[in-house]
Structures are given as structure tokens and as C-alpha cells.
Design a protein around this motif. Sequence first.
Motif, mmCIF file in Angstrom:
data_model
loop_
_atom_site.group_PDB
_atom_site.id
_atom_site.type_symbol
_atom_site.label_atom_id
_atom_site.label_comp_id
_atom_site.label_asym_id
_atom_site.label_seq_id
_atom_site.Cartn_x
_atom_site.Cartn_y
_atom_site.Cartn_z
ATOM 1 N N PHE A 165 36.782 42.887 44.788
ATOM 2 C CA PHE A 165 36.688 43.778 44.122
ATOM 3 C C PHE A 165 36.170 44.426 44.357
ATOM 4 O O PHE A 165 35.126 44.610 45.629
ATOM 5 N N ALA A 166 35.805 45.537 44.398
ATOM 6 C CA ALA A 166 34.938 46.843 44.445
ATOM 7 C C ALA A 166 33.656 47.019 45.254
ATOM 8 O O ALA A 166 32.914 46.482 43.559
ATOM 9 N N ASP A 193 28.251 38.956 44.441
ATOM 10 C CA ASP A 193 29.058 38.683 45.448
ATOM 11 C C ASP A 193 30.504 37.647 45.242
ATOM 12 O O ASP A 193 31.960 37.991 45.917
ATOM 13 N N VAL A 194 30.704 37.251 44.056
ATOM 14 C CA VAL A 194 31.881 35.741 44.206
ATOM 15 C C VAL A 194 32.073 35.683 42.269
ATOM 16 O O VAL A 194 31.032 35.697 41.573
ATOM 17 N N GLY A 195 33.075 35.675 42.304
ATOM 18 C CA GLY A 195 33.674 36.153 40.895
ATOM 19 C C GLY A 195 34.623 34.672 40.713
ATOM 20 O O GLY A 195 35.561 35.141 40.898
ATOM 21 N N ARG A 207 29.720 34.342 39.458
ATOM 22 C CA ARG A 207 29.087 35.064 38.588
ATOM 23 C C ARG A 207 30.697 34.706 37.943
ATOM 24 O O ARG A 207 31.665 34.638 38.165
ATOM 25 N N ARG A 208 30.744 34.264 36.375
ATOM 26 C CA ARG A 208 31.840 33.723 35.584
ATOM 27 C C ARG A 208 32.334 34.682 35.112
ATOM 28 O O ARG A 208 31.713 35.298 34.055
ATOM 29 N N ASN A 211 33.479 40.162 46.486
ATOM 30 C CA ASN A 211 32.851 41.852 46.318
ATOM 31 C C ASN A 211 32.965 42.104 47.725
ATOM 32 O O ASN A 211 33.042 41.280 49.104
ATOM 33 N N ARG A 212 33.258 43.146 48.171
ATOM 34 C CA ARG A 212 34.240 43.956 49.409
ATOM 35 C C ARG A 212 33.312 44.108 50.235
ATOM 36 O O ARG A 212 33.336 44.581 51.310
#
Length: 255
Positions: A142-143, A155-157, A188-189, A221-222
Amino acid sequence: MALLVTCDTGGDRIPETLREPLAHTPFFSDVLHPPQPPAQPARRDRLEIPRLDREAGFAARAIAEAVDCDLIANPYRADLVDVGRSIHHRNLFRPEVRCLPTATRKAILAAVRTPYRDAIRRRLSDLLLRFPYVVHLSIRTFAARTKSGGWQRGDVGLLYDPSRGDELDWCLDLSDELYFAMPDLKVRRNHPGRGTNDSLTKAMRKHFSDVHYLGIEVVLNRAWVARPVRKRREVLRTIGNAIREVTPEATPQAA
């Protein structure tokens, strides 16, 4: 329990069968010679797929290797068609593709979307014949910035359906494991999107509604996953190890 990793967006090829239908369109020259991104790109949806998302492909391969499970990756460019979208979704095609003739759009679906989704459905069906549960991890990016221009906080979803208890529990366990393994990694969830939005995992939940299927989108996260440095491999290896820890009974499935 079995694991399957998929990646909708990591490819960079064009099917040979589409080269002739696209040969005399502006889209074809754009695909072969993509324009350079502007210095100040327009703020768009945070989960919008970039024209080339090689980072997602790299991450999916690294995670599948660390977990030691099968990987099914779409080898074709994400700007041909969003293979994760349902057939009537308004963002199935980009605007430049929607302008193409109906026959060309149907050819894109037949060459890219249908084979990819069929391969995943067949593989899940095969795994569920041999295992009581299957965890399907769909890897995307993601952006790094929000629509307003600020930096993303995560950082991570982990995107899942909160009404499905097994998915919720699995994501909670993974979040805890990642916190203990790498406290600086912000997990993050159901952020920056929701696991109930239109996606491949949502479609597979409907298809496998009577069996034990867990469909989780792991979005990265890119801001960090696009940086080819040693730290990136370390983070991806940590994510893979954490997945193994929360899925201890998973049998290696790598072909």
C-alpha cells in the motif's frame, strides 16, 4: 492446517495472446514504455495498485520461502486488470483499459484474471481435501502516504473479516508474535483497508463457505518494502517466521 501464499500484483509481463489486440492502442505503448511518475504524484486511494508492483512479488516469494509453502503469483501487469476485484467492480479496469473495445477487455479477462483465480480455487480445493483448515495469505503493498500527503503510520496491515472468529484469532496471534519478535514493526489490523472490502479473499470466503478457510490480506507499506536493503529481507523473514509460529501444525506444501 495448510498455508497458501498468493500475490495479485507482482507481475510485469503481458500475455502473448494480448499483444495483437493491444498492438494499435495507446495503452500498448504505455505498457511497454511506462511514463515516469511525476515529482508530486496525485493523492489516490491508499490501496490502489501501482502500474508495476514488483515489491509485492518479491515479498510474496520471500514469505512463501520462509513459511515453506506454495506460492501462486499473477505473472502479468496489474494495470491490465485487477485480478482481485469482482467482475462488475468499477475499479476492475483502469480508465485507459475501460476505453478499449469490449472484445479486448474480454480477452484480458480470459488471459489474466480467469486463469489466476481458477488456479487458486483449484489449489485451495486440493488442500482442503487433505487438511481441515487452510490459511490463505494474499500479499499486497500500500502507498506510503495518505491522500492528504501525510506518512502512513503502519508498516504491515492484516485485513480480515472480523465476523469470522478464526480469522480474528489468527491475526491477533500473528500481531502478538510480530510484536515480540520485532517491536518496532507497526502492525495494524484492518488498516489501511478492510478485510470485508471487495477482494480475492472475500470471493474465496464465499466459495468455501462450508469449509475451514481463513483468508487474510497481508499488506505491506511501500515506504520500506520498496527499499532493496538488508533490513527488508530481515523484516520479511521475521514475518515468515512469525506465520510459522502461529500455524505450528502447518505441513510444508512447497512443490
